[in-house]
Design a protein around this motif. Sequence first.
Motif, PDB file in Angstrom:
ATOM      1  N   TYR A 190      -8.986 -11.223  -9.874  1.00  0.00           N
ATOM      2  CA  TYR A 190      -9.048  -9.764  -9.770  1.00  0.00           C
ATOM      3  C   TYR A 190      -7.997  -9.076 -10.624  1.00  0.00           C
TER       4      TYR A 190
ATOM      5  N   PHE B 148     -13.362  -1.554 -12.873  1.00  0.00           N
ATOM      6  CA  PHE B 148     -14.075  -0.591 -12.022  1.00  0.00           C
ATOM      7  C   PHE B 148     -15.433  -0.237 -12.612  1.00  0.00           C
TER       8      PHE B 148
ATOM      9  N   HIS C 199     -12.528  -4.606  -0.516  1.00  0.00           N
ATOM     10  CA  HIS C 199     -13.688  -3.946  -1.122  1.00  0.00           C
ATOM     11  C   HIS C 199     -14.998  -4.485  -0.558  1.00  0.00           C
TER      12      HIS C 199
ATOM     13  N   GLU D 109     -18.882  -2.984   0.106  1.00  0.00           N
ATOM     14  CA  GLU D 109     -19.838  -3.548  -0.853  1.00  0.00           C
ATOM     15  C   GLU D 109     -20.954  -4.313  -0.150  1.00  0.00           C
TER      16      GLU D 109
ATOM     17  N   ALA E  82     -16.409   1.301  -3.219  1.00  0.00           N
ATOM     18  CA  ALA E  82     -16.145  -0.136  -3.141  1.00  0.00           C
ATOM     19  C   ALA E  82     -15.695  -0.680  -4.499  1.00  0.00           C
ATOM     20  N   ALA E  83     -16.333  -0.218  -5.572  1.00  0.00           N
ATOM     21  CA  ALA E  83     -15.943  -0.649  -6.917  1.00  0.00           C
ATOM     22  C   ALA E  83     -14.535  -0.164  -7.254  1.00  0.00           C
TER      23      ALA E  83
ATOM     24  N   LEU F 193     -12.111   0.314  -5.080  1.00  0.00           N
ATOM     25  CA  LEU F 193     -11.196  -0.547  -4.328  1.00  0.00           C
ATOM     26  C   LEU F 193     -11.033  -1.903  -5.009  1.00  0.00           C
ATOM     27  N   GLU F 194     -12.154  -2.449  -5.503  1.00  0.00           N
ATOM     28  CA  GLU F 194     -12.082  -3.760  -6.153  1.00  0.00           C
ATOM     29  C   GLU F 194     -11.327  -3.686  -7.471  1.00  0.00           C
TER      30      GLU F 194
ATOM     31  N   THR G 108      -7.763  -4.206  -4.788  1.00  0.00           N
ATOM     32  CA  THR G 108      -7.837  -5.622  -4.413  1.00  0.00           C
ATOM     33  C   THR G 108      -6.876  -6.483  -5.229  1.00  0.00           C
TER      34      THR G 108
ATOM     35  N   SER H  94     -12.706   1.145   6.560  1.00  0.00           N
ATOM     36  CA  SER H  94     -14.024   0.911   5.962  1.00  0.00           C
ATOM     37  C   SER H  94     -15.042   0.513   7.019  1.00  0.00           C
TER      38      SER H  94
END
Length: 323
Positions: free
Chosen positions: A146, A155, A214, A218, A269-270, A272-273, A277, A294
């Motif tokens: 990540y 993202f 995330h 997701e 979610a994207a 957060l990732e 993350t 979440s």
Amino acid sequence: MREALFVKQNSARWKRYENEPTKDPDELAERFIAIADDLAYAKTFYPQSKTTGYLNTLASGFHQSIYRNKKEKTDRFVTYWKYELPMLFATYRRQLLYAFVFFVTFAFVGAMSAKYDQSFLRFFFGDDYINMTNANIAKGDPFGVYKQTGELKMFYHIAANNLYVTVLHYLAGVITTIGPLCLLFKNGVMVGAFEYFFFSKGLGINSILVIWIHGTLEISSIIIAGAAGLVFGNSILFPKTYTRMASFKKGATDGMKIIIGILPIIVVAAFLEGFITRHTEMPVWLSVSILAVSAIFIIWYVIIYPLILSRKLTPEPTHASQS
């Protein structure tokens, strides 16, 4: 349902709406949604009747009241998020449940396959990914994947991919229920095998605290998208009291509305990732807080609030008096 019975069950409410106007925006929106549903039903089963014409006039009046200040887009946006989408979740709660149960079952299949077949992980994820992750684990940074790409680029690519996957779950409904189930199978098996891999390395709790920052939004979005695909697919196989074409149109429309509703969740979610993350060293309390917020949001907005709203907006059944 015969038209006379339909009118008998609902006429008192219609007259109350007509004779007791309201200026409260929430009440106005509730009435508009209820009349719109009645009108859709009447157009399907009594397209040429006076009842349909009457409901159309009543719905037009509500529409003009809601949008008279030229705030069509704003009002429609609020109505959609506050009432229409949650009511769709309430209407199709069985499909949501089925999608969840299937996904969890498929995830279990993936975990068991990874456990009892040593080659399964490499077959499913490829040698490069497994070798890279093993190398990261050896370096003490098991979730280093990540961190390999810049935040903004990551993202963008994740959001684009997840939006594509989500919409694909819905479109797969065009080949009936089998389509969404196949995609739920693929993604469920992947999640199950992925999690087993880290648990087998003694990193199960760490993976939950990192990946599900995330993953909560997701994976929830994928399950909801699968439910939207089931709504679409079931409309072809099980038209019930509708004609098959009317059922197809309704299933396609409702499924699309659900998909549009979860697109912002996928983007979050994207985000957060891509941006959060990667900070695998964050305090446990912070990770748990993000996970909890979440999960609470999904449970409230997709399950609890729709049930409350459904009970509030659904009129009590009218029973004929007994002699």
